[in-house]
Every structure is written in structure tokens, then in C-alpha cells.
Scaffold this motif. Structure first.
Motif, PDB file in Angstrom:
ATOM      1  N   ALA A  24       0.831  -1.199   0.000  1.00  0.00           N
ATOM      2  CA  ALA A  24       0.000   0.000   0.000  1.00  0.00           C
ATOM      3  C   ALA A  24       0.866   1.249   0.000  1.00  0.00           C
ATOM      4  O   ALA A  24       1.830   1.334   0.766  1.00  0.00           O
ATOM      5  CB  ALA A  24      -0.909   0.001   1.226  1.00  0.00           C
ATOM      6  N   LEU A  34      -7.901  -2.211   5.932  1.00  0.00           N
ATOM      7  CA  LEU A  34      -7.419  -2.892   4.737  1.00  0.00           C
ATOM      8  C   LEU A  34      -8.054  -4.282   4.708  1.00  0.00           C
ATOM      9  O   LEU A  34      -8.150  -4.939   5.743  1.00  0.00           O
ATOM     10  CB  LEU A  34      -5.906  -3.028   4.752  1.00  0.00           C
ATOM     11  N   TRP A  53      -5.829  -0.874  10.443  1.00  0.00           N
ATOM     12  CA  TRP A  53      -4.415  -0.591  10.234  1.00  0.00           C
ATOM     13  C   TRP A  53      -3.713  -0.176  11.525  1.00  0.00           C
ATOM     14  O   TRP A  53      -2.629  -0.648  11.847  1.00  0.00           O
ATOM     15  CB  TRP A  53      -4.260   0.519   9.202  1.00  0.00           C
ATOM     16  N   CYS A  96      -7.076  -6.786  -2.894  1.00  0.00           N
ATOM     17  CA  CYS A  96      -6.806  -5.969  -1.719  1.00  0.00           C
ATOM     18  C   CYS A  96      -7.617  -4.685  -1.843  1.00  0.00           C
ATOM     19  O   CYS A  96      -7.744  -4.129  -2.950  1.00  0.00           O
ATOM     20  CB  CYS A  96      -5.308  -5.667  -1.668  1.00  0.00           C
ATOM     21  N   ALA A  98      -8.915  -0.869   0.377  1.00  0.00           N
ATOM     22  CA  ALA A  98      -8.711   0.042   1.502  1.00  0.00           C
ATOM     23  C   ALA A  98      -9.902   0.977   1.629  1.00  0.00           C
ATOM     24  O   ALA A  98     -10.390   1.516   0.637  1.00  0.00           O
ATOM     25  CB  ALA A  98      -7.424   0.852   1.300  1.00  0.00           C
TER      26      ALA A  98
END
Length: 127
Positions: A24, A34, A53, A96, A98
Motif C-alpha cells: 500500500a 485494509l 491498520w 486488496c 482500503a
């Protein structure tokens, strides 16, 4: 510009293990969540796991039966997904993602709550 880059996918036999990583970059992620999602052919994208996080608190899909572990490295700015006991039904593209408050609060399981996505990495489990 936030970037999420996945790696670590591949072909593995049933019962094997893989470790996915997501690098990231582009901002600080202290208040972010995440997550890993996956999408199998012909199916909707589904939640796999997420991590806060700042505190490293994980959340998992109930369907995983404790086989996967999500973790994050604050120094390397990476989120990993250790997958053990893989089954053919785990075959999918793994993404992935976020997301940040307030949009992500109470919506960890929903892909629409995440603002940033990686390109995905293919995981194929043979029987």
C-alpha cells in the motif's frame, strides 16, 4: 494517489498454503481498514478478511473456518493474507482493498464501502 499492489497468487494443490501480500502506498493509512475480497468465476465478489491498520484487529468471514490469517506491517506498509488448508473452492481472484471512516464503519463486509482496490491476484487450487 493511493496504490494497492497484490502479489503472491499462484497454483497450489488442495491442502497447500499460499501467502498473499498487498503493498500500500500514496498516503498514511492510520485510520484505514485494509481488506481482502475474492471473486470466483460467475460469482459475486465476497469478503474474506479485514484489519484495522492502526490497531491490527482482524475480522474474518465466517466461511473460512479459521484457515486464513490477515496481518499488517506498519513499517513495510503491507497487508498479508496467509492461507492454509486451501480447498478448490478457494479458487478466485483475490483483491486488496482500503477504506476509511466514516464510510467503512459498520460496513467492513461490503465492497462498496472501500474506496481503493488493487488489480487482483489469481489463486488456483487444484483437487
Amino acid at each position: 494517489q493511493v496504490q494497492l499492489v497484490e502479489s503472491g497468487g499462484g497454483l497450489v494443490q488442495a491442502g497447500g498454503s499460499l501467502r498473499l501480500s498487498c503493498a500500500a502506498s500514496g498516503r498514511t493509512f492510520s485510520d484505514y481498514r485494509l481488506a481482502w475480497f475474492r471473486q470466483a468465476p460467475g460469482k459475486e465478489r465476497e469478503f474474506v478478511a479485514a484489519i484495522m491498520w492502526e490497531h491490527g484487529i482482524p475480522v474474518y468471514s465466517d466461511s473460512l473456518e479459521g484457515r486464513f490469517t490477515i496481518s499488517r506491517d506498519n513499517v513495510q506498509n503491507t497487508v498479508s493474507l496467509q492461507m492454509n488448508g486451501l480447498k478448490p473452492e478457494d479458487t478466485a481472484v483475490y483483491y486488496c482493498a482500503a477504506g476509511s471512516p466514516p464510510k467503512i464503519i459498520g460496513r467492513l463486509y461490503y465492497d462498496y464501502a472501500y474506496d481503493y482496490w488493487g488489480q487482483g491476484t489469481q489463486v488456483t487450487v487444484s483437487s
